[in-house]
Motif scaffolding. Structure first.
Motif, PDB file in Angstrom:
ATOM      1  N   ALA A 122       6.157  13.273 -16.504  1.00 34.60           N
ATOM      2  CA  ALA A 122       4.790  12.732 -16.520  1.00 34.60           C
ATOM      3  C   ALA A 122       4.334  12.454 -15.092  1.00 34.60           C
ATOM      4  CB  ALA A 122       4.742  11.456 -17.357  1.00 34.60           C
ATOM      5  N   ALA A 123       5.204  11.868 -14.288  1.00 34.73           N
ATOM      6  CA  ALA A 123       4.834  11.547 -12.897  1.00 34.73           C
ATOM      7  C   ALA A 123       4.495  12.829 -12.144  1.00 34.73           C
ATOM      8  CB  ALA A 123       5.966  10.798 -12.209  1.00 34.73           C
TER       9      ALA A 123
ATOM     10  N   ILE B  28       0.845  -1.198   0.000  1.00 33.62           N
ATOM     11  CA  ILE B  28       0.000   0.000   0.000  1.00 33.62           C
ATOM     12  C   ILE B  28       0.882   1.249   0.000  1.00 33.62           C
ATOM     13  CG2 ILE B  28      -1.730   1.291   1.326  1.00 33.62           C
ATOM     14  CD1 ILE B  28      -2.701  -1.472   2.332  1.00 33.62           C
ATOM     15  N   VAL B  29       0.540   2.186  -0.852  1.00 38.19           N
ATOM     16  CA  VAL B  29       1.335   3.411  -0.995  1.00 38.19           C
ATOM     17  C   VAL B  29       1.179   4.300   0.247  1.00 38.19           C
ATOM     18  CG1 VAL B  29       1.685   5.475  -2.411  1.00 38.19           C
ATOM     19  CG2 VAL B  29       0.973   3.334  -3.495  1.00 38.19           C
TER      20      VAL B  29
ATOM     21  N   HIS C  97       5.328   6.799  -6.463  1.00 38.66           N
ATOM     22  CA  HIS C  97       4.669   5.569  -6.871  1.00 38.66           C
ATOM     23  C   HIS C  97       4.579   5.463  -8.398  1.00 38.66           C
ATOM     24  CE1 HIS C  97       2.081   2.105  -6.846  1.00 38.66           C
ATOM     25  NE2 HIS C  97       1.180   2.752  -7.561  1.00 38.66           N
ATOM     26  N   LEU C  98       4.303   6.594  -9.047  1.00 43.18           N
ATOM     27  CA  LEU C  98       4.204   6.586 -10.512  1.00 43.18           C
ATOM     28  C   LEU C  98       5.573   6.335 -11.143  1.00 43.18           C
ATOM     29  CD1 LEU C  98       1.782   9.622 -10.983  1.00 43.18           C
ATOM     30  CD2 LEU C  98       1.219   7.194 -11.195  1.00 43.18           C
ATOM     31  N   LEU C  99       6.614   6.847 -10.502  1.00 41.01           N
ATOM     32  CA  LEU C  99       7.968   6.658 -11.020  1.00 41.01           C
ATOM     33  C   LEU C  99       8.406   5.205 -10.881  1.00 41.01           C
ATOM     34  CD1 LEU C  99       9.876   9.781  -9.630  1.00 41.01           C
ATOM     35  CD2 LEU C  99       9.484   9.217 -12.028  1.00 41.01           C
ATOM     36  N   THR C 100       8.235   4.659  -9.673  1.00 37.85           N
ATOM     37  CA  THR C 100       8.785   3.331  -9.414  1.00 37.85           C
ATOM     38  C   THR C 100       7.799   2.221  -9.781  1.00 37.85           C
ATOM     39  OG1 THR C 100       8.060   3.549  -7.142  1.00 37.85           O
ATOM     40  CG2 THR C 100      10.347   4.081  -7.583  1.00 37.85           C
TER      41      THR C 100
END
Ligand SMILES: [Zn+2]
Length: 381
Positions: free
Chosen positions: A225-226, A6-7, A214-217
């Motif tokens: 974009a992230a 979970i983020v 989270h968007l990057l990894t």
């Protein structure tokens, strides 16, 4: 579902783990967090941790027999309740359990709209009916089969009608080792009688940095974009994940064209647009409105001289700069309010034709005003 999947939400996770380690697990808890905060995922991870046969210091093991059943949401002591659209009066949440398992395992940051998609009930009102309340009472009257705890996770108690009062007794005096976890988004839409019988666990929305990371990894996004999606999603991971899949360019062109027609007061062409909006389907309408709200916010930043905070791609930025020549911050604010209201009404099943026509008329009026009187309530509703 394990806590580690979970983020963010480290403080909440720790608090939940502590309740178990310190042996003070409350039998009725309300996880209250906005969409995209991960409250449902946290509830499932918490239930899995409680039932794990080989607990680690701060997470379930993910490997024991209980955990393996939990990962598939197929543990005999784990129950779910959620809003659904009853095709027959005897339908209960159990009727839709296959869809539920698929929806949650595909995306634990599930939104009600995405869930409606699984139910193929896009424009119908989902709720938790009396048959389901009786089913809950029946399910929870048995002792746990395999685990120490029998756990019911009820997602969106906001959709319990007055019939939810049938659950009061079982929430107040449950069978031994029975837990109720309610997962809600809006405190003021929950029956007070239920609210007063649960322990509140507040779950904050995620931070910009958490979503961006989270968007990057997790999703191989570029830095730019992230950053852009994290910014536009406003702490809502559900929204960020939706944005990953959609093409904002389509919304951009549509939105700008619409504003231009409104500005030119082109009634007939606006009507054609309204027809087009009405056919988009609710999910798309909402995304479109959200896009519009973000775009207007970026225009406001430009007008306020805070261009360095603007996160638009080059082409959209160019349009935004042109827009600022016909907009003022006041007008932009009114337009943004109208779009927010429309978003609220789309969510509540308003007739899309009437709704978009009304918004268009409001926007025509706003854009064609010379000035907006300071602090006035000029724009009705
Ligand atoms: Zn385990």
């Amino acid at each position: 579902m394990q806590f580690k999947d979970i983020v963010g939400q480290e403080a909440v996770k720790q608090r939940l783990v502590n309740t178990v380690n310190e042996n003070r697990v409350s039998h009725a808890q309300l996880f209250l967090g906005p969409e995209g905060s991960g409250s449902l995922a946290l509830a499932v991870a918490y239930a899995q941790f409680l039932s794990c046969e080989n607990k680690q210091p701060d997470d379930s093991c993910g490997e024991c027999s209980s955990c393996r059943k939990y990962q598939k949401l197929m543990h005999p002591d784990l129950h779910f309740s959620y809003p659904f659209f009853a095709k027959h009066k005897d339908d209960t949440a159990l009727t839709f359990i296959e869809q539920w398992r698929e929806a949650f395992t595909t995306n634990p940051y599930l939104s009600l709209d995405a869930w409606r998609g699984y139910l193929e009930a896009e424009n119908k009102q989902a709720n938790i009916n009396i048959a389901e309340c009786h089913q809950i009472i029946k399910k929870l009257s048995f002792k746990p089969f395999e685990s120490v705890y029998k756990i019911l996770i009820l997602w969106l108690p906001e959709y319990l009608d007055k019939e939810g009062n049938a659950l009061l007794k079982i929430i107040e005096e449950p069978q031994p080792n029975t837990l109720f976890i309610l997962v809600a988004q809006n405190q003021d839409q929950i029956l007070n009688t239920i609210l007063s019988r649960t322990q509140l666990i507040k779950i904050p929305c995620l931070t910009y940095e958490e979503i961006k990371q989270h968007l990057l990894t997790g999703h191989n996004q570029t830095e730019d974009a992230a950053a852009e999606i994290a910014y536009l999603s406003n702490g809502n991971l559900t929204e960020a994940l939706t944005m990953l899949q959609q093409d904002n360019k389509g919304y951009h062109n549509l939105f700008v064209q619409w504003l231009r027609l409104c500005f030119g007061n082109k009634g007939l062409e606006v009507l054609t647009f309204v027809d087009q909006f009405a056919k988009m389907g609710r999910e798309n309408q909402k995304n479109f409105l959200r896009y519009g709200i973000s775009f207007i916010r970026e225009c406001c930043l430009l007008m306020a001289g805070a261009g360095n905070l603007v996160h638009l791609p080059a082409k959209e930025l160019e349009t935004a700069q042109k827009m600022t020549q016909v907009l003022s911050i006041d007008k932009a604010q009114y337009i943004s309010d109208e779009l927010e209201k429309a978003h609220y009404h789309v969510e509540r099943n308003a007739n899309p034709k009437i709704l978009f026509l009304d918004v268009s008329l409001q926007i025509i009026k706003i854009l064609n005003l010379k000035t907006i009187p300071q602090g006035s309530q000029y724009i009705p509703n």
